[in-house]
Motif scaffolding. Structure first.
Motif, PDB file in Angstrom:
ATOM      1  N   VAL A   9      43.963  31.143  17.189  1.00  0.00           N
ATOM      2  CA  VAL A   9      44.011  29.720  17.408  1.00  0.00           C
ATOM      3  C   VAL A   9      43.214  30.557  18.455  1.00  0.00           C
ATOM      4  CG1 VAL A   9      44.586  27.684  18.265  1.00  0.00           C
ATOM      5  CG2 VAL A   9      45.639  29.270  16.033  1.00  0.00           C
ATOM      6  N   GLY A  11      38.368  30.250  20.612  1.00  0.00           N
ATOM      7  CA  GLY A  11      37.168  31.076  20.390  1.00  0.00           C
ATOM      8  C   GLY A  11      37.317  31.426  22.232  1.00  0.00           C
ATOM      9  N   MET A  38      33.876  28.707  23.158  1.00  0.00           N
ATOM     10  CA  MET A  38      33.511  29.601  24.688  1.00  0.00           C
ATOM     11  C   MET A  38      33.191  28.757  25.312  1.00  0.00           C
ATOM     12  SD  MET A  38      30.719  31.634  26.117  1.00  0.00           S
ATOM     13  CE  MET A  38      29.267  31.068  26.706  1.00  0.00           C
ATOM     14  N   GLU A  40      35.261  26.953  27.638  1.00  0.00           N
ATOM     15  CA  GLU A  40      36.538  26.734  28.793  1.00  0.00           C
ATOM     16  C   GLU A  40      36.760  27.555  30.130  1.00  0.00           C
ATOM     17  OE1 GLU A  40      38.197  24.195  29.402  1.00  0.00           O
ATOM     18  OE2 GLU A  40      37.230  22.950  27.469  1.00  0.00           O
ATOM     19  N   ALA A  41      38.376  28.336  29.823  1.00  0.00           N
ATOM     20  CA  ALA A  41      38.006  29.124  30.809  1.00  0.00           C
ATOM     21  C   ALA A  41      37.237  30.493  30.549  1.00  0.00           C
ATOM     22  CB  ALA A  41      39.419  29.900  31.236  1.00  0.00           C
ATOM     23  N   SER A  42      36.872  31.097  29.739  1.00  0.00           N
ATOM     24  CA  SER A  42      35.923  32.056  29.760  1.00  0.00           C
ATOM     25  C   SER A  42      34.604  31.529  30.160  1.00  0.00           C
ATOM     26  CB  SER A  42      36.235  32.631  28.146  1.00  0.00           C
ATOM     27  OG  SER A  42      37.126  33.101  28.031  1.00  0.00           O
ATOM     28  N   ALA A  45      34.433  31.685  34.303  1.00  0.00           N
ATOM     29  CA  ALA A  45      35.356  32.791  34.978  1.00  0.00           C
ATOM     30  C   ALA A  45      34.067  33.014  36.132  1.00  0.00           C
ATOM     31  CB  ALA A  45      35.667  33.205  33.836  1.00  0.00           C
ATOM     32  N   MET A  48      34.661  38.701  37.876  1.00  0.00           N
ATOM     33  CA  MET A  48      35.306  40.306  38.859  1.00  0.00           C
ATOM     34  C   MET A  48      35.542  41.013  37.706  1.00  0.00           C
ATOM     35  SD  MET A  48      36.076  38.610  42.851  1.00  0.00           S
ATOM     36  CE  MET A  48      36.748  37.572  41.795  1.00  0.00           C
ATOM     37  N   ILE A 176      37.388  22.872  15.208  1.00  0.00           N
ATOM     38  CA  ILE A 176      38.768  23.207  14.236  1.00  0.00           C
ATOM     39  C   ILE A 176      39.716  22.397  15.007  1.00  0.00           C
ATOM     40  CG2 ILE A 176      39.822  23.486  11.904  1.00  0.00           C
ATOM     41  CD1 ILE A 176      37.588  23.976  11.013  1.00  0.00           C
ATOM     42  N   ALA A 207      45.668  32.077  20.931  1.00  0.00           N
ATOM     43  CA  ALA A 207      45.062  32.532  21.754  1.00  0.00           C
ATOM     44  C   ALA A 207      44.345  31.241  22.618  1.00  0.00           C
ATOM     45  CB  ALA A 207      44.020  33.931  21.278  1.00  0.00           C
ATOM     46  N   ALA A 208      45.217  30.497  22.417  1.00  0.00           N
ATOM     47  CA  ALA A 208      44.435  29.317  22.874  1.00  0.00           C
ATOM     48  C   ALA A 208      44.703  28.985  24.548  1.00  0.00           C
ATOM     49  CB  ALA A 208      45.109  28.024  22.630  1.00  0.00           C
ATOM     50  N   TYR A 251      35.558  34.895  47.036  1.00  0.00           N
ATOM     51  CA  TYR A 251      34.220  35.885  47.451  1.00  0.00           C
ATOM     52  C   TYR A 251      33.067  35.218  46.751  1.00  0.00           C
ATOM     53  CZ  TYR A 251      36.371  34.008  42.792  1.00  0.00           C
ATOM     54  OH  TYR A 251      36.537  33.443  40.888  1.00  0.00           O
ATOM     55  N   GLY A 308      37.130  25.146  35.801  1.00  0.00           N
ATOM     56  CA  GLY A 308      37.676  25.465  34.749  1.00  0.00           C
ATOM     57  C   GLY A 308      39.929  25.662  34.654  1.00  0.00           C
ATOM     58  N   HIS A 334      46.647  35.296  30.259  1.00  0.00           N
ATOM     59  CA  HIS A 334      45.715  36.225  30.963  1.00  0.00           C
ATOM     60  C   HIS A 334      45.285  35.361  32.919  1.00  0.00           C
ATOM     61  CE1 HIS A 334      45.460  37.476  26.819  1.00  0.00           C
ATOM     62  NE2 HIS A 334      45.529  38.739  26.947  1.00  0.00           N
ATOM     63  N   ASN A 337      42.958  37.406  35.176  1.00  0.00           N
ATOM     64  CA  ASN A 337      42.565  38.720  34.963  1.00  0.00           C
ATOM     65  C   ASN A 337      42.102  38.257  33.160  1.00  0.00           C
ATOM     66  OD1 ASN A 337      42.856  40.120  37.164  1.00  0.00           O
ATOM     67  ND2 ASN A 337      45.049  38.670  36.804  1.00  0.00           N
ATOM     68  N   GLY A 338      41.007  37.095  32.662  1.00  0.00           N
ATOM     69  CA  GLY A 338      41.163  37.477  31.481  1.00  0.00           C
ATOM     70  C   GLY A 338      40.392  38.018  30.985  1.00  0.00           C
TER      71      GLY A 338
HETATM   72  C1  LIG Z   1      37.132  29.551  38.195  1.00  0.00           C
HETATM   73  C2  LIG Z   1      37.961  30.134  37.259  1.00  0.00           C
HETATM   74  C3  LIG Z   1      37.353  31.805  37.605  1.00  0.00           C
HETATM   75  C4  LIG Z   1      37.714  33.118  36.665  1.00  0.00           C
HETATM   76  N1  LIG Z   1      37.386  34.113  37.644  1.00  0.00           N
HETATM   77  C5  LIG Z   1      37.734  35.437  36.827  1.00  0.00           C
HETATM   78  C6  LIG Z   1      37.495  36.881  37.447  1.00  0.00           C
HETATM   79  O1  LIG Z   1      36.401  37.073  37.623  1.00  0.00           O
HETATM   80  N2  LIG Z   1      37.659  37.762  36.469  1.00  0.00           N
HETATM   81  C7  LIG Z   1      38.324  37.862  35.268  1.00  0.00           C
HETATM   82  O2  LIG Z   1      38.939  39.082  35.119  1.00  0.00           O
HETATM   83  N3  LIG Z   1      39.514  36.378  35.105  1.00  0.00           N
HETATM   84  C8  LIG Z   1      38.402  35.499  35.760  1.00  0.00           C
HETATM   85  N4  LIG Z   1      38.780  34.550  34.861  1.00  0.00           N
HETATM   86  C9  LIG Z   1      40.187  34.465  33.933  1.00  0.00           C
HETATM   87  C10 LIG Z   1      40.193  34.259  32.625  1.00  0.00           C
HETATM   88  O3  LIG Z   1      38.586  33.086  32.522  1.00  0.00           O
HETATM   89  C11 LIG Z   1      40.842  33.586  31.908  1.00  0.00           C
HETATM   90  O4  LIG Z   1      41.747  34.475  31.867  1.00  0.00           O
HETATM   91  C12 LIG Z   1      39.757  34.212  30.538  1.00  0.00           C
HETATM   92  O5  LIG Z   1      38.794  33.594  30.114  1.00  0.00           O
HETATM   93  C13 LIG Z   1      40.565  33.208  29.261  1.00  0.00           C
HETATM   94  O6  LIG Z   1      40.567  33.117  28.539  1.00  0.00           O
HETATM   95  P1  LIG Z   1      41.188  32.926  26.949  1.00  0.00           P
HETATM   96  O7  LIG Z   1      39.904  33.280  25.890  1.00  0.00           O
HETATM   97  O8  LIG Z   1      42.660  33.107  26.874  1.00  0.00           O
HETATM   98  O9  LIG Z   1      41.341  30.968  27.217  1.00  0.00           O
HETATM   99  P2  LIG Z   1      39.570  30.471  26.992  1.00  0.00           P
HETATM  100  O10 LIG Z   1      38.520  30.918  27.191  1.00  0.00           O
HETATM  101  O11 LIG Z   1      40.092  28.882  28.193  1.00  0.00           O
HETATM  102  O12 LIG Z   1      39.589  30.268  25.718  1.00  0.00           O
HETATM  103  C14 LIG Z   1      40.672  28.871  25.024  1.00  0.00           C
HETATM  104  C15 LIG Z   1      40.089  28.411  23.643  1.00  0.00           C
HETATM  105  O13 LIG Z   1      41.364  27.812  22.565  1.00  0.00           O
HETATM  106  C16 LIG Z   1      40.735  26.593  22.274  1.00  0.00           C
HETATM  107  N5  LIG Z   1      42.194  25.940  22.197  1.00  0.00           N
HETATM  108  C17 LIG Z   1      42.199  25.253  22.733  1.00  0.00           C
HETATM  109  N6  LIG Z   1      43.332  24.814  22.008  1.00  0.00           N
HETATM  110  C18 LIG Z   1      43.355  24.711  20.763  1.00  0.00           C
HETATM  111  C19 LIG Z   1      43.455  24.494  19.938  1.00  0.00           C
HETATM  112  N7  LIG Z   1      44.398  23.888  19.186  1.00  0.00           N
HETATM  113  N8  LIG Z   1      43.529  24.646  18.520  1.00  0.00           N
HETATM  114  C20 LIG Z   1      42.166  25.053  18.412  1.00  0.00           C
HETATM  115  N9  LIG Z   1      41.445  25.686  19.013  1.00  0.00           N
HETATM  116  C21 LIG Z   1      42.187  25.427  20.822  1.00  0.00           C
HETATM  117  C22 LIG Z   1      40.173  26.110  23.924  1.00  0.00           C
HETATM  118  O14 LIG Z   1      38.948  25.091  23.471  1.00  0.00           O
HETATM  119  C23 LIG Z   1      39.446  27.256  24.081  1.00  0.00           C
HETATM  120  O15 LIG Z   1      38.012  27.643  23.408  1.00  0.00           O
HETATM  121  C24 LIG Z   1      38.882  33.006  36.088  1.00  0.00           C
HETATM  122  C25 LIG Z   1      39.002  32.050  35.508  1.00  0.00           C
HETATM  123  C26 LIG Z   1      38.381  30.686  35.938  1.00  0.00           C
HETATM  124  C27 LIG Z   1      38.882  29.094  35.673  1.00  0.00           C
END
Ligand SMILES: Cc1cc2nc3c(=O)[nH]c(=O)nc-3n(C[C@H](O)[C@H](O)[C@H](O)COP(=O)(O)OP(=O)(O)OC[C@H]3O[C@@H](n4cnc5c(N)ncnc54)[C@H](O)[C@@H]3O)c2cc1C
Length: 381
Positions: A9, A11, A38, A40-42, A45, A48, A176, A207-208, A251, A308, A334, A337-338
């Motif tokens: 769950v 992407g 991809m 949202e947060a990813s 970011a 770094m 979905i 992994a939402a 930064y 984000g 995460h 640091n994701g």
């Molecule tokens: C401004 C900013 C700067 C950052 N800089 C860094 C950095 O320099 N270095 C670093 O290591 N990290 C950094 N991060 C942190 C990093 O971006 C996140 O920790 C990481 O992207 C998390 O990834 P994820 O896949 O868990 O979440 P996300 O990328 O948020 O993906 C989650 C996905 O789940 C989907 N979703 C949610 N709910 C549902 C549902 N019910 N059903 C189906 N899909 C769903 C969403 O649509 C989304 O696509 C930064 C974050 C931000 C916001």
């Protein structure tokens, strides 16, 4: 009826990296995302790759961050090979600059903290820092080189990871939305979507991102919270910036070295719920920090601004591993640091799913710690 070995769950970088790891282990995987993958947060970011803790609460994360950084080159090589796409991975280190306070003392503390955690960090005399980074501003009072740190372009990386997962057999399913987990006799057998469809799976991985806590059956294990970060991207025609530069206030992450150069600047840390927008105060804050580090940036064109939502957790540590419901695994929380932690997260989850063991002790990140803290269930897994 849709049936997979594993349904993921979310992407983003975490779901995508796990999918790529699992398809290489010959598992049938589907990645479900309620919107385009991809986005949202990813996507937001900076990229770094720094295992250094930004606060005392992040210290338990350092070994995991170091392990992930050590795997990064191999990870991007595999992703680039499988996808045919570039990830913008750059080695060469970061420079930490101190512009305020008792700079000598701050520098000693920074170096001692890094060394105590097994992280490379060398004091950098200011003339050497200016040789390395001629654009560095006059406000710099002290500097240190963090030679092992790297960076990556998160949008390019996440696209490449998802393409690599698809090429190796993962079903990527945008649009979905998962509304609930399907539980049967203390086992998770799949997920239910907003259209009422059920995707059955032997393993479900949540992994939402910061929305993990909005799936009610997942919330007790993953009480994730959104933490907004605002960013800007600048087109800089002055002296190219060669390293990631960080100060107490913000930064800069350069993309490439040719002029005009794209420089990404960040970021705010805001607890404003799920409101994803850019504010005048937020952008003012990150631009003034960037201009203090490199005054020439005041002439740079602002190309893009965005924000984000980082997936925070109550103790600022990630939420990783199985729980007391068979077939249910978490990979979320995460926070900042994701991008750094994607390779090690994928590796650990892959080992757990396929081999029921992990090469690194991940007990401190178990989702069960939140049940224990609440004391509302007997904890068996
Ligand atoms: C401004 C900013 C700067 C950052 N800089 C860094 C950095 O320099 N270095 C670093 O290591 N990290 C950094 N991060 C942190 C990093 O971006 C996140 O920790 C990481 O992207 C998390 O990834 P994820 O896949 O868990 O979440 P996300 O990328 O948020 O993906 C989650 C996905 O789940 C989907 N979703 C949610 N709910 C549902 C549902 N019910 N059903 C189906 N899909 C769903 C969403 O649509 C989304 O696509 C930064 C974050 C931000 C916001």
């Amino acid at each position: 009826m849709k049936t997979y070995d594993v349904v993921i769950v979310g992407g983003g970088i975490i779901g995508g990296s796990i999918a790529f790891e699992l398809t290489q282990r010959n598992l049938r995987v589907a990645v479900l995302d309620r919107q385009e993958l991809m986005h949202e947060a990813s996507w937001a970011a900076a990229g770094m790759l720094s295992p250094a803790p930004d606060c005392p609460a992040a210290i338990p994360l350092v070994p995991l961050g170091r392990a992930s950084l050590a795997q990064y080159q191999k990870f991007v090589d595999a992703v680039e090979d499988a996808s045919g796409l570039r990830t913008g991975f750059r080695t060469g280190g970061a420079v930490e600059v101190i512009c305020h306070g008792d700079a000598g003392r701050e520098l000693s503390t920074l170096v001692a903290l890094h060394h105590g955690l097994g992280l490379a960090c060398e004091p950098l005399p200011l003339d050497e820092a200016r040789n390395m980074e001629p654009a560095l501003g006059r406000d710099a009072r002290a500097a240190a080189l963090l030679p092992d740190e790297c960076s990556v372009e998160p949008r390019a990386l996440t696209s490449a990871v998802l393409a690599a997962a698809a090429t190796t057999g993962a079903a990527l399913c945008p649009g979905i939305e998962v509304t609930s987990l399907v539980l049967e006799a203390n086992k998770c057998i799949g997920v239910k979507t907003s259209s009422g469809e059920i995707f059955y799976a032997a393993q479900v991985i949540v992994a939402a991102g910061c929305w993990s806590s909005q799936i009610s059956e997942a919330a007790p294990y993953a009480p994730t919270l959104p933490v907004r970060g605002q960013m800007a991207s600048l087109r800089h025609s002055g002296t190219p910036i060669r390293h990631v530069l960080r100060s107490e206030r913000g930064y800069l992450v350069p993309r490439g070295v040719e002029s005009p150069q794209t420089v990404v600047v960040g970021s705010t840390i805001e607890n404003v719920g799920y409101e994803k927008c850019v504010t005048s105060g937020g952008i003012e804050k990150i631009l003034s920090a960037a201009n203090e580090l490199v005054p020439e940036l005041a002439k740079a064109e602002i190309v893009e601004t965005w924000s984000g939502l980082r997936p925070g957790s109550p103790d600022q540590l990630p939420i990783l591993g199985p729980v007391d419901v068979d077939g249910l695994v978490f990979a979320t929380g995460h926070y900042r640091n994701g991008i750094l932690l994607a390779p090690v997260t994928a590796k650990l989850i892959g080992q757990w799913i396929a081999e029921r063991r992990t090469s690194i002790d991940w007990e401190a990140f178990s989702p069960l710690r939140f049940l224990q803290a609440r004391g509302d269930r007997s904890v068996t897994a």
